[in-house]
Design an enzyme around this catalytic site. Structure first.
Site, short mmCIF file in Angstrom:
data_model
loop_
_atom_site.label_atom_id
_atom_site.label_comp_id
_atom_site.label_asym_id
_atom_site.label_seq_id
_atom_site.Cartn_x
_atom_site.Cartn_y
_atom_site.Cartn_z
N GLY A 359 0.82 -1.20 0.00
CA GLY A 359 0.00 0.00 0.00
C GLY A 359 0.85 1.25 0.00
N ASP A 472 4.77 -8.28 13.99
CA ASP A 472 5.64 -7.72 12.95
C ASP A 472 6.53 -6.61 13.51
OD1 ASP A 472 6.67 -7.85 10.43
OD2 ASP A 472 5.10 -6.66 9.45
#
Ligand code: NAG
Ligand code: NAG
Ligand code: NAG
Ligand code: NAG
Ligand code: NAG
Ligand code: NAG
Ligand code: NAG
Ligand code: NAG
Ligand code: NAG
Ligand code: NAG
Length: 680
Positions: A359, A472
């Site tokens: 993105g 993450d």
């Protein structure tokens, strides 16, 4: 007897075959009372024997074809040219308004009877966007009553020859030449009066002529259109002949009164007196001035309304977003697409903060509150799991910690999800430790970032109402606020559990180099898999390089291994980022490096918790002795890591790994990946 019969049949068959190939075809309809044509669309026969191609309904088409295919070529010679043909027909077009009508009639030769896929309106029932201009083997003669500049029309009252395309090869205003003069007499196709057309093709001369005239005068000697063209490549061996017509948003009724067609010879003349009469056009005796005024008023109203509608529709489509029932609970977290659009100046390139594998992130300022935001646009193909995903995003939005990037809300559109965060003026940490040798962070700044991240992870794992596994943690997901405080961002992969429950198995996602070995084996994301990633993060911040650096020499590719071997040789400080220029607190650096190694232990139970890690970092607890741990299992533990990297699972992570290498900005981890892999 039987023999005679079979002989008779044989003779008949020969006769038929001869009729098909040798004797010219000669069709004549003086009115269509007993005609057998193949009709489709709105085409119909009226009881008076008219062929009515359109019936006064908007945006409709009508086709009428001679039902049998007609042979245009001599099949016995392979390269024979197309046969001559000739046709004449009488038509009338009755418009809805005295001076406005649409769209026209076409005489067609086509390899198929129905012209599949064709559209009404300006396409005249012949083609559509994709077929127009292809080698369709379609020949048409259009009597066109609308000016379509997209097809290069000359006016709204013209005759044209169309070959494979509505872009006429030749066209002329509807008119005819009086025999003994050179004057064109204009004809108005939509006058409602019957008119006659002649279309002839001479296969030897390779010329096609088109002539029109009022029905009560004979055929003018000079044709209106005369095109020199060899139709042989266009005409197939057999073709269908007939008519096509269409209406747009302004209506006409299109009639054919009579028709004759012949191959290799002149078409039979129609007997005008036998043709059916067109119905009276209704009591529309309106004065000429009124007509003109009506015309003007209508055109103005239509164009005003059309442009208004166009604007509204465009605006609506531009700002369309999706809102499901279940989202009503998340009201405060939903942003209007329109606001996000305006705040980022229409997602202008100038506002782009960064692009990742999944993105783009734009900078914006909210119109009313003037809050600076970062908007991440993520495409999502899979709707599955969207509900759960948004629910989690919203719960995560309730997290509050000074080392978290505040999540403000989201917006959902077709195929797209927009996530709105507070804007972090200094961008992501990795930029400072990898990319900018000049403008690096000092050791004290790095140490503060490390402490901040540790305290944030402790909050996520233990202090909040649920257990949040970030999944993450890495330098590129740590952002720096105006004061260079580290803030954990990008919860795209985060998972929530209730305290005390066992984490469920999920698909393995994350970034290679930060993934704990047991996570790839059992698929369970736990707080200790986050600790493992935190260990990799510590090493990367101290050493100023990524956990896996394919450009490094073979034994140094994996950062933990490099740090471990240097530590075991007693040369731990050799791994410290040279960009620091030796300007650091050696005790702190040693402690952080050792903590990084402890957290990287392949045995999850041997890793410290975030609570312990934070205490070590704050100097509340002394670090346990690394040597005892590592002598027993450490060497083996790190060796496992290499095995894990080279396992077949590698390709699964290659994508997120590559994206973590390429990205310029932090907000770019794999949200879509998590939607897709965990939706079902
Ligand atoms: C077709 O071609 C053959 C030989 O080329 C010829 O004998 C025959 O007359 C032709 N038929 C027509 C209808 O032209
Ligand atoms: C019309 O023509 C079609 C195709 O040749 C044929 O199948 C049908 O029987 C005919 N109908 C009439 C009423 O002649
Ligand atoms: C046109 O045909 C449709 C059915 O195909 C019919 O519903 C409609 O009323 C017809 N319109 C006119 C004006 O005859
Ligand atoms: C095909 O065309 C060529 C030239 O156009 C001519 O020489 C040849 O005789 C033709 N063949 C047949 C079978 O008609
Ligand atoms: C146009 O017609 C062709 C032939 O039927 C069809 O395959 C195609 O999908 C149509 N295209 C559009 C845009 O309608
Ligand atoms: C005219 O007809 C030919 C076919 O012979 C076609 O290839 C060409 O595109 C047409 N020209 C125009 C302007 O439509
Ligand atoms: C042209 O023909 C018309 C009849 O069709 C005749 O009345 C007229 O006189 C002719 N004009 C000339 C200049 O020959
Ligand atoms: C006939 O129509 C053409 C084009 O539409 C126009 O230029 C011309 O003036 C018209 N002639 C007459 C006599 O109306
Ligand atoms: C077409 O018209 C021209 C005169 O413009 C004429 O010489 C030719 O014979 C005509 N062709 C046909 C097939 O009628
Ligand atoms: C079709 O029939 C008419 C009248 O019967 C005749 O004049 C004309 O020549 C014929 N056309 C062909 C191509 O046979």
């Amino acid at each position: 007897m039987l023999k005679m019969l079979s002989q008779l049949i044989f003779l008949l068959a020969i006769g038929l075959a001869a009729a098909n190939s040798d004797r010219a075809l000669n069709i004549t309809y003086n009115g269509f009372r007993s005609a057998n044509l193949s009709l489709d669309g709105k085409a119909e026969f009226t009881c008076s024997g008219l062929l009515k191609l359109t019936n006064g309904t908007e945006q409709e088409k009508g086709h009428a074809f001679y039902p049998n295919p007609i042979t245009f070529r001599n099949s016995s010679s392979s390269n024979a040219s197309a046969a001559s043909f000739s046709t004449t027909f009488v038509f009338a077009i009755i418009p809805q308004y005295p001076t406005l009508g649409g769209d026209g009639i076409v005489f067609v030769l086509s390899p198929t009877r129905g012209l599949p896929g064709s559209l009404p309106s300006q396409w005249l029932g012949l083609f559509n966007d994709t077929t127009n201009g292809n080698s369709n083997h379609v020949i048409g003669v259009e009597l066109d009553t609308i000016l379509n500049s997209e097809f290069g029309d000359i006016n709204d009252n013209h005759v044209g020859i169309d070959i494979n395309s509505l872009h006429s090869n030749v066209s002329a205003p509807a008119s005819y030449l009086v025999d003994n003069s050179t004057d064109h007499r204009n004809l108005t196709l939509i006058s409602g009066k019957p008119m006659r057309a002649w279309i002839e093709y001479d296969g030897n001369q390779k010329r096609m002529n088109v002539t029109i005239a009022p029905v009560d005068i004979g055929k003018p000697k000079i044709p209106l259109l005369s095109l020199s063209i060899d139709l042989s490549p266009i005409i197939k061996e057999t073709m269908y002949v007939g008519f096509s017509s269409s209406t747009g948003s302004i209506l006409s009724t299109h009639y054919i009164l009579g028709w004759s067609f012949a191959i290799n010879g002149p078409a039979q003349d129609l007997i005008i007196s036998q043709l059916p009469k067109i119905p009276p056009t209704g009591p529309k005796r309106v004065s000429k001035h009124l007509t003109i005024w009506l015309h003007i008023i209508m055109v103005t109203t239509v164009s005003v309304m059309a442009s208004g509608l166009f604007y509204v529709v465009r605006r609506k489509r531009k700002f369309a977003e999706e809102l499901a029932d279940w989202e009503s609970d998340y009201g405060p977290h939903r942003f209007r697409y329109k606001d996000l659009y305006f705040s980022t100046r229409g997602f202008a390139d100038k506002q782009l903060l960064g692009t990742g594998g999944f993105g783009r992130v734009y900078r914006g300022t909210l119109p009313t509150s003037k809050i600076e935001i970062a908007v991440k646009r993520v495409s999502h193909e899979s709707r599955q799991g969207m509900r759960e995903f948004v629910a989690e995003i919203v719960s995560i939005g309730r997290l509050r910690h000074r080392n978290l990037v505040p999540f403000l809300g989201y917006c959902r559109r077709k195929g797209e999800l927009l996530l709105v965060y507070d804007y972090m003026p200094n961008g992501s940490l990795d930029k400072f430790i990898y990319d900018q040798p000049k403008c690096t962070l000092s050791w004290s700044q790095r140490f503060r970032v490390i402490q901040g991240v540790a305290s944030c992870l402790f909050y996520l794992h233990e202090e909040w109402e649920q257990v949040v596994i970030h999944r993450d943690i890495k330098a590129s997901n740590v952002l720096l606020d105006a004061d260079f405080n580290g803030r954990v961002g990008d919860f795209g992969l985060a998972r929530l559990y209730d305290h005390g429950t066992d984490p469920q198995t999920t698909h393995v996602v994350g970034t290679l180099g930060y993934l704990a070995p047991e996570h790839t084996r059992n698929g369970k994301a736990t707080s200790s898999t986050d600790v493992f990633a935190f260990g990799a993060f510590l090493l990367e911040v101290v050493c100023g390089r990524r956990p896996i650096d394919l450009k490094a020499s073979a034994e140094d590719v994996i950062l933990v291994d490099m740090a471990f071997s240097n530590w075991s040789r007693g040369e731990l400080f050799r791994v410290v980022d040279p960009k620091l220029g030796g300007d650091y607190d050696p005790d702190q650096v040693e402690m952080v490096l050792k903590l990084g190694l402890l957290c990287s232990n392949s045995e999850p139970k041997d890793r410290p918790t975030m609570r312990q890690s934070l205490q070590y970092l704050e100097g509340v607890l002394p670090l346990p002795d690394l040597s005892s741990l590592c002598h027993s299992s450490g060497g083996l533990a790190f060796a496992n890591r290499e095995r894990f990297v080279s396992r077949e699972g590698f390709s699964d992570f290659a994508m997120s790994y590559a994206s973590s290498l390429n990205q310029g900005f932090s907000h770019s981890s794999s949200i879509t990946e998590s939607i897709i892999s965990e939706g079902g």
